[in-house]
Scaffold this motif. Structure first.
Motif, mmCIF file in Angstrom:
data_model
loop_
_atom_site.group_PDB
_atom_site.id
_atom_site.type_symbol
_atom_site.label_atom_id
_atom_site.label_comp_id
_atom_site.label_asym_id
_atom_site.label_seq_id
_atom_site.Cartn_x
_atom_site.Cartn_y
_atom_site.Cartn_z
ATOM 1 N N LEU A 1 0.823 -1.205 0.000
ATOM 2 C CA LEU A 1 0.000 0.000 0.000
ATOM 3 C C LEU A 1 0.860 1.258 0.000
ATOM 4 C CD1 LEU A 1 -2.844 -1.007 2.491
ATOM 5 C CD2 LEU A 1 -3.007 -0.789 0.007
ATOM 6 N N GLU A 2 1.975 1.217 0.719
ATOM 7 C CA GLU A 2 2.871 2.369 0.733
ATOM 8 C C GLU A 2 3.457 2.631 -0.648
ATOM 9 O OE1 GLU A 2 5.819 1.777 3.716
ATOM 10 O OE2 GLU A 2 4.451 2.173 5.391
ATOM 11 N N ARG A 3 3.785 1.554 -1.368
ATOM 12 C CA ARG A 3 4.338 1.728 -2.710
ATOM 13 C C ARG A 3 3.296 2.271 -3.680
ATOM 14 N NH1 ARG A 3 8.848 -0.361 -4.929
ATOM 15 N NH2 ARG A 3 10.443 -1.108 -3.505
ATOM 16 N N LEU A 4 2.036 1.968 -3.443
ATOM 17 C CA LEU A 4 0.969 2.454 -4.317
ATOM 18 C C LEU A 4 0.486 3.847 -3.920
ATOM 19 C CD1 LEU A 4 -1.184 -0.794 -4.639
ATOM 20 C CD2 LEU A 4 0.320 0.191 -6.378
ATOM 21 N N ALA A 5 0.963 4.347 -2.788
ATOM 22 C CA ALA A 5 0.461 5.614 -2.257
ATOM 23 C C ALA A 5 0.872 6.820 -3.094
ATOM 24 C CB ALA A 5 0.934 5.804 -0.819
ATOM 25 N N ASP A 6 1.882 6.647 -3.974
ATOM 26 C CA ASP A 6 2.314 7.788 -4.778
ATOM 27 C C ASP A 6 1.361 8.067 -5.938
ATOM 28 O OD1 ASP A 6 2.931 5.483 -6.147
ATOM 29 O OD2 ASP A 6 4.787 6.250 -7.010
#
Length: 211
Positions: free
Chosen positions: A104-109
């Motif tokens: 999810l953190e990687r997709l947050a951008d």
């Protein structure tokens, strides 16, 4: 319309130079911005080119028509998602909650509103369009296959059993993520973005309860 429609050309089959690839990437981003607000059919070539900072000529030197643009957008979305997922699953944390959090953190951008609206509009267009439906389904199938392989490889390295069979798991993750995004965009206070995924996905991935 005839039942049999010739397939649209594979949007990734054309050789590209670095400059052409950069132009194409800007056009795709411009298309995402316009489609998110106006839908696929409402997104004119002029509006897409204006958002990307190009003329109509740039569009038609990269895409035959609207259908090829749609396929290029979904392929690009798949590639971006798989890059993030595979990067995490190549060396996953031991904690299933940490795995979900890392993805999810990687997709947050990516702007969640734009991404959800664009994906939804592309899907609706494919449902309605005989010309792109089979190619859309093929691309989605290739994405799910790669996603499944990444999950199976990570599970094997970690020595864990999946709660669901991999094919069903991937479809469940996809449905949950898309549905959760819609609810979070509509009810951001009651369901902050990513909260439902964090609560449910760890329990789907592993054949054991998460403390």
């Amino acid at each position: 319309k005839p039942d049999s429609v010739p397939p649209v050309a594979d949007p990734s089959s054309r050789p590209t130079s670095p400059r052409r690839a950069a132009t194409r990437a800007r056009l795709l981003e411009g298309a995402r911005q316009v489609i998110a607000e106006q839908g696929v059919r409402g997104a004119s070539v002029e509006a897409i080119c204006d958002a990307a900072g190009f003329t109509r000529g740039a569009f038609y030197s990269n895409f035959i028509d609207r259908d090829e643009l749609v396929l290029a957008l979904i392929a690009d979305d798949h590639d971006t998602t798989l890059t993030h997922v595979e990067a995490v699953l190549a060396s996953p944390p031991d904690d299933p909650e940490a795995i979900v959090e890392a993805i999810l953190e990687r997709l947050a951008d990516v702007d969640p509103r734009q991404r959800y609206l664009t994906r939804t509009e592309l899907t609706l267009y494919a449902v309605r369009s005989d010309a792109v439906r089979s190619d859309f389904v093929r691309l989605r199938g290739e994405f799910r296959s790669a996603f499944r392989n990444a999950i199976e490889s990570a599970a094997a390295r970690q020595g864990i059993a999946l709660r669901l069979d991999p094919a069903t798991l991937v479809r469940t993750v996809e449905a949950l993520h898309d549905g959760a995004m819609a609810q979070s965009l509509l009810e951001p206070i009651d369901l902050p973005m990513g909260s439902l995924q964090r609560a449910v996905l760890p329990r789907l991935f592993l054949d054991r309860d998460v403390d």
